[in-house]
Design an enzyme around this catalytic site. Structure first.
Site, PDB file in Angstrom:
ATOM      1  N   CYS A 107      25.781 -19.384   5.064  1.00 15.17           N
ATOM      2  CA  CYS A 107      27.093 -19.723   5.608  1.00 15.17           C
ATOM      3  C   CYS A 107      27.829 -20.696   4.677  1.00 15.17           C
ATOM      4  O   CYS A 107      28.037 -20.403   3.518  1.00 15.17           O
ATOM      5  CB  CYS A 107      26.920 -20.287   7.019  1.00 15.17           C
ATOM      6  N   HIS A 108      28.213 -21.865   5.182  1.00 15.59           N
ATOM      7  CA  HIS A 108      28.925 -22.851   4.368  1.00 15.59           C
ATOM      8  C   HIS A 108      27.997 -23.645   3.445  1.00 15.59           C
ATOM      9  O   HIS A 108      28.455 -24.435   2.634  1.00 15.59           O
ATOM     10  CB  HIS A 108      29.720 -23.807   5.259  1.00 15.59           C
TER      11      HIS A 108
END
Length: 181
Positions: A107-108
């Site tokens: 993800c991030h």
């Protein structure tokens, strides 16, 4: 399943992480015989978006890439953004990359790779909202559940990346397989 005995995986995180992106990967690594250490910028509990809490085993300023077999970078927007501003966290990522050790980001979590100058010429995936940042930093971005980039040439780290917690199953499988290789 791969054997991760004698492998230590560092989880670089701070408050605001996506809970399952640590808890499920941590559980799988430990089930495979590996050791997981939580590395954080401050000596206080790190708390996930859904309330999971971990006490840091080590501070990012004390962490040395030579101590770890692999690095996990979980997501969570605020987690990833805070880590990018911690010079010691960025240095740990750079150290892992320079040592050619596996780095797994979901993800991030991939955001800090741009600050560590680790994406030039590499192919990876992430939360779609990071696509522009990663491409601007020199990466080729793909929309895949999990992508493994072995790099080319000596010393290139294995980059294991995934889009979101919805892709945890293939991400975990790739982490266990490649960290245990």
């Amino acid at each position: 399943m791969s054997d991760l005995s004698r492998r230590t995986v560092a989880v670089l995180t701070t408050t605001g992480f996506e809970d399952a992106e640590i808890s499920r990967v941590k559980h799988a690594v430990e089930e495979a015989g590996g050791r997981v250490l939580i590395v954080a910028p401050e000596d206080s509990p790190v708390i996930g978006k859904r309330g999971t809490s971990y006490d840091p085993d080590m501070l990012s300023g004390e962490a040395d890439a030579a101590s770890f077999s692999a690095l996990l970078l979980p997501g969570g927007v605020s987690n990833a953004d805070r880590l990018r501003t911690d010079a010691a966290a960025v240095d740990l990522v750079r150290g892992m990359v320079a040592a050619g050790k596996p780095v797994a980001a979901i993800c991030h979590g991939a955001w800090i790779l741009t600050d560590a100058d680790a994406v030039q010429g590499r192919t990876l995936t992430s939360s779609p909202s990071l696509k522009t940042d990663l491409v601007n930093a020199g990466a080729d971005w793909v929309d895949e559940a999990v992508h493994v980039d072995a790099g080319e040439g000596a010393g290139k780290p294995l980059l294991i990346t995934s889009r979101t917690k919805a892709d945890l199953e293939p991400f975990i499988e790739a982490v266990i397989t490649h960290v245990g290789a």
